[in-house]
Design a protein around this motif. Structure first.
Motif, PDB file in Angstrom:
ATOM      1  N   ALA A   1       0.829  -1.202   0.000  1.00  0.00           N
ATOM      2  CA  ALA A   1       0.000   0.000   0.000  1.00  0.00           C
ATOM      3  C   ALA A   1       0.862   1.249   0.000  1.00  0.00           C
ATOM      4  O   ALA A   1       1.932   1.273   0.617  1.00  0.00           O
ATOM      5  CB  ALA A   1      -0.912   0.016   1.225  1.00  0.00           C
ATOM      6  N   ASP A   2       0.390   2.248  -0.711  1.00  0.00           N
ATOM      7  CA  ASP A   2       1.039   3.554  -0.742  1.00  0.00           C
ATOM      8  C   ASP A   2      -0.004   4.629  -0.478  1.00  0.00           C
ATOM      9  O   ASP A   2      -1.121   4.557  -0.993  1.00  0.00           O
ATOM     10  CB  ASP A   2       1.691   3.814  -2.100  1.00  0.00           C
ATOM     11  CG  ASP A   2       3.075   3.227  -2.190  1.00  0.00           C
ATOM     12  OD1 ASP A   2       3.226   2.156  -2.796  1.00  0.00           O
ATOM     13  OD2 ASP A   2       4.016   3.828  -1.619  1.00  0.00           O
ATOM     14  N   TYR A   3       0.395   5.625   0.294  1.00  0.00           N
ATOM     15  CA  TYR A   3      -0.480   6.748   0.590  1.00  0.00           C
ATOM     16  C   TYR A   3       0.213   8.034   0.144  1.00  0.00           C
ATOM     17  O   TYR A   3       1.434   8.174   0.278  1.00  0.00           O
ATOM     18  CB  TYR A   3      -0.787   6.807   2.083  1.00  0.00           C
ATOM     19  CG  TYR A   3      -1.466   5.563   2.604  1.00  0.00           C
ATOM     20  CD1 TYR A   3      -0.730   4.525   3.153  1.00  0.00           C
ATOM     21  CD2 TYR A   3      -2.848   5.422   2.512  1.00  0.00           C
ATOM     22  CE1 TYR A   3      -1.348   3.378   3.610  1.00  0.00           C
ATOM     23  CE2 TYR A   3      -3.466   4.272   2.966  1.00  0.00           C
ATOM     24  CZ  TYR A   3      -2.709   3.250   3.511  1.00  0.00           C
ATOM     25  OH  TYR A   3      -3.328   2.116   3.954  1.00  0.00           O
ATOM     26  N   TRP A   4      -0.620   8.949  -0.392  1.00  0.00           N
ATOM     27  CA  TRP A   4      -0.092  10.202  -0.923  1.00  0.00           C
ATOM     28  C   TRP A   4      -0.824  11.391  -0.334  1.00  0.00           C
ATOM     29  O   TRP A   4      -2.036  11.325  -0.076  1.00  0.00           O
ATOM     30  CB  TRP A   4      -0.244  10.243  -2.442  1.00  0.00           C
ATOM     31  CG  TRP A   4       0.573   9.232  -3.162  1.00  0.00           C
ATOM     32  CD1 TRP A   4       0.195   7.966  -3.497  1.00  0.00           C
ATOM     33  CD2 TRP A   4       1.906   9.385  -3.642  1.00  0.00           C
ATOM     34  NE1 TRP A   4       1.221   7.323  -4.147  1.00  0.00           N
ATOM     35  CE2 TRP A   4       2.284   8.178  -4.260  1.00  0.00           C
ATOM     36  CE3 TRP A   4       2.836  10.433  -3.606  1.00  0.00           C
ATOM     37  CZ2 TRP A   4       3.541   7.984  -4.842  1.00  0.00           C
ATOM     38  CZ3 TRP A   4       4.076  10.257  -4.181  1.00  0.00           C
ATOM     39  CH2 TRP A   4       4.426   9.036  -4.786  1.00  0.00           C
ATOM     40  N   GLY A   5      -0.108  12.481  -0.172  1.00  0.00           N
ATOM     41  CA  GLY A   5      -0.736  13.739   0.174  1.00  0.00           C
ATOM     42  C   GLY A   5      -1.212  14.447  -1.086  1.00  0.00           C
ATOM     43  O   GLY A   5      -1.029  13.966  -2.200  1.00  0.00           O
ATOM     44  N   GLN A   6      -1.798  15.626  -0.881  1.00  0.00           N
ATOM     45  CA  GLN A   6      -2.375  16.358  -2.003  1.00  0.00           C
ATOM     46  C   GLN A   6      -1.337  17.213  -2.727  1.00  0.00           C
ATOM     47  O   GLN A   6      -1.596  17.698  -3.824  1.00  0.00           O
ATOM     48  CB  GLN A   6      -3.517  17.250  -1.506  1.00  0.00           C
ATOM     49  CG  GLN A   6      -3.094  18.589  -0.888  1.00  0.00           C
ATOM     50  CD  GLN A   6      -2.424  18.471   0.468  1.00  0.00           C
ATOM     51  OE1 GLN A   6      -2.407  17.404   1.086  1.00  0.00           O
ATOM     52  NE2 GLN A   6      -1.878  19.577   0.954  1.00  0.00           N
ATOM     53  N   GLY A   7      -0.183  17.385  -2.115  1.00  0.00           N
ATOM     54  CA  GLY A   7       0.887  18.152  -2.734  1.00  0.00           C
ATOM     55  C   GLY A   7       0.936  19.588  -2.259  1.00  0.00           C
ATOM     56  O   GLY A   7      -0.081  20.165  -1.855  1.00  0.00           O
ATOM     57  N   THR A   8       2.126  20.155  -2.299  1.00  0.00           N
ATOM     58  CA  THR A   8       2.311  21.564  -1.960  1.00  0.00           C
ATOM     59  C   THR A   8       3.265  22.179  -2.989  1.00  0.00           C
ATOM     60  O   THR A   8       4.282  21.571  -3.337  1.00  0.00           O
ATOM     61  CB  THR A   8       2.849  21.737  -0.522  1.00  0.00           C
ATOM     62  OG1 THR A   8       2.901  23.128  -0.188  1.00  0.00           O
ATOM     63  CG2 THR A   8       4.231  21.119  -0.334  1.00  0.00           C
ATOM     64  N   GLN A   9       2.911  23.358  -3.470  1.00  0.00           N
ATOM     65  CA  GLN A   9       3.679  23.992  -4.540  1.00  0.00           C
ATOM     66  C   GLN A   9       4.909  24.704  -3.974  1.00  0.00           C
ATOM     67  O   GLN A   9       4.800  25.480  -3.010  1.00  0.00           O
ATOM     68  CB  GLN A   9       2.814  25.003  -5.291  1.00  0.00           C
ATOM     69  CG  GLN A   9       3.545  25.798  -6.371  1.00  0.00           C
ATOM     70  CD  GLN A   9       3.903  24.944  -7.573  1.00  0.00           C
ATOM     71  OE1 GLN A   9       3.072  24.176  -8.069  1.00  0.00           O
ATOM     72  NE2 GLN A   9       5.131  25.079  -8.066  1.00  0.00           N
ATOM     73  N   VAL A  10       6.040  24.451  -4.598  1.00  0.00           N
ATOM     74  CA  VAL A  10       7.267  25.186  -4.296  1.00  0.00           C
ATOM     75  C   VAL A  10       7.712  25.882  -5.574  1.00  0.00           C
ATOM     76  O   VAL A  10       7.881  25.233  -6.618  1.00  0.00           O
ATOM     77  CB  VAL A  10       8.386  24.244  -3.796  1.00  0.00           C
ATOM     78  CG1 VAL A  10       9.707  24.999  -3.686  1.00  0.00           C
ATOM     79  CG2 VAL A  10       7.996  23.647  -2.452  1.00  0.00           C
ATOM     80  N   THR A  11       7.854  27.188  -5.501  1.00  0.00           N
ATOM     81  CA  THR A  11       8.295  27.968  -6.652  1.00  0.00           C
ATOM     82  C   THR A  11       9.542  28.747  -6.272  1.00  0.00           C
ATOM     83  O   THR A  11       9.531  29.494  -5.281  1.00  0.00           O
ATOM     84  CB  THR A  11       7.202  28.937  -7.121  1.00  0.00           C
ATOM     85  OG1 THR A  11       6.022  28.195  -7.436  1.00  0.00           O
ATOM     86  CG2 THR A  11       7.661  29.703  -8.355  1.00  0.00           C
ATOM     87  N   VAL A  12      10.611  28.549  -7.043  1.00  0.00           N
ATOM     88  CA  VAL A  12      11.879  29.224  -6.779  1.00  0.00           C
ATOM     89  C   VAL A  12      12.145  30.204  -7.917  1.00  0.00           C
ATOM     90  O   VAL A  12      12.274  29.798  -9.076  1.00  0.00           O
ATOM     91  CB  VAL A  12      13.041  28.228  -6.650  1.00  0.00           C
ATOM     92  CG1 VAL A  12      14.322  28.958  -6.264  1.00  0.00           C
ATOM     93  CG2 VAL A  12      12.715  27.150  -5.619  1.00  0.00           C
ATOM     94  N   SER A  13      12.222  31.475  -7.578  1.00  0.00           N
ATOM     95  CA  SER A  13      12.449  32.499  -8.602  1.00  0.00           C
ATOM     96  C   SER A  13      13.938  32.781  -8.746  1.00  0.00           C
ATOM     97  O   SER A  13      14.703  32.712  -7.781  1.00  0.00           O
ATOM     98  CB  SER A  13      11.704  33.778  -8.233  1.00  0.00           C
ATOM     99  OG  SER A  13      12.205  34.307  -7.020  1.00  0.00           O
ATOM    100  N   SER A  14      14.324  33.120  -9.948  1.00  0.00           N
ATOM    101  CA  SER A  14      15.754  33.384 -10.217  1.00  0.00           C
ATOM    102  C   SER A  14      16.099  34.843 -10.003  1.00  0.00           C
ATOM    103  O   SER A  14      15.257  35.681  -9.806  1.00  0.00           O
ATOM    104  CB  SER A  14      16.095  32.976 -11.648  1.00  0.00           C
ATOM    105  OG  SER A  14      15.270  33.657 -12.560  1.00  0.00           O
TER     106      SER A  14
END
Length: 115
Positions: free
Chosen positions: A102-115
């Motif tokens: 079995a595998d469980y996943w979260g809904q995700g969280t966005q990471v944005t890195v600006s240059s």
């Protein structure tokens, strides 16, 4: 059924740091592994870091020396400490908890890195 909820994502400048958290609805002690994956637009989901029940860790080559995965069994939480962030680290980050069969996943969280 285990629920995983990620938090801590956001917008950061290159060279900055973030700490992602993944809170589980139950005990994380029994999971074989806990891991962070990420998926950038147009790319496949990739493994970023994994921590085993015994505490051993493994990292993708692209994040070695910059990211650290850790777990707090008392808080049922796994963390991803991200330092020296690069624009190529931009992605949705997902928490994964693995049991045999079995595998469980979260809904995700966005990471944005600006240059």
């Amino acid at each position: 059924q285990v629920q995983l909820v990620e938090s801590g994502g956001g917008l950061v400048q290159a060279g900055g740091s973030l700490r992602l958290s993944c809170a589980a609805s139950g005990s994380i002690f029994s999971f074989v592994t806990l891991a962070w994956y990420r998926q950038a637009p147009g790319k496949q989901r990739e493994l970023v870091a994994v921590i085993a029940r015994g505490g051993s860790t493994n990292y993708a080559d692209s994040v070695k020396g910059r990211f650290t995965i850790s777990r707090d069994n008392a808080k049922n939480t796994v963390y991803l400490h991200m330092n020296s962030l690069k624009p190529e680290d931009t992605a949705v980050y997902y928490c994964n908890a693995h049991l045999i069969g079995a595998d469980y996943w979260g809904q995700g969280t966005q990471v944005t890195v600006s240059s």
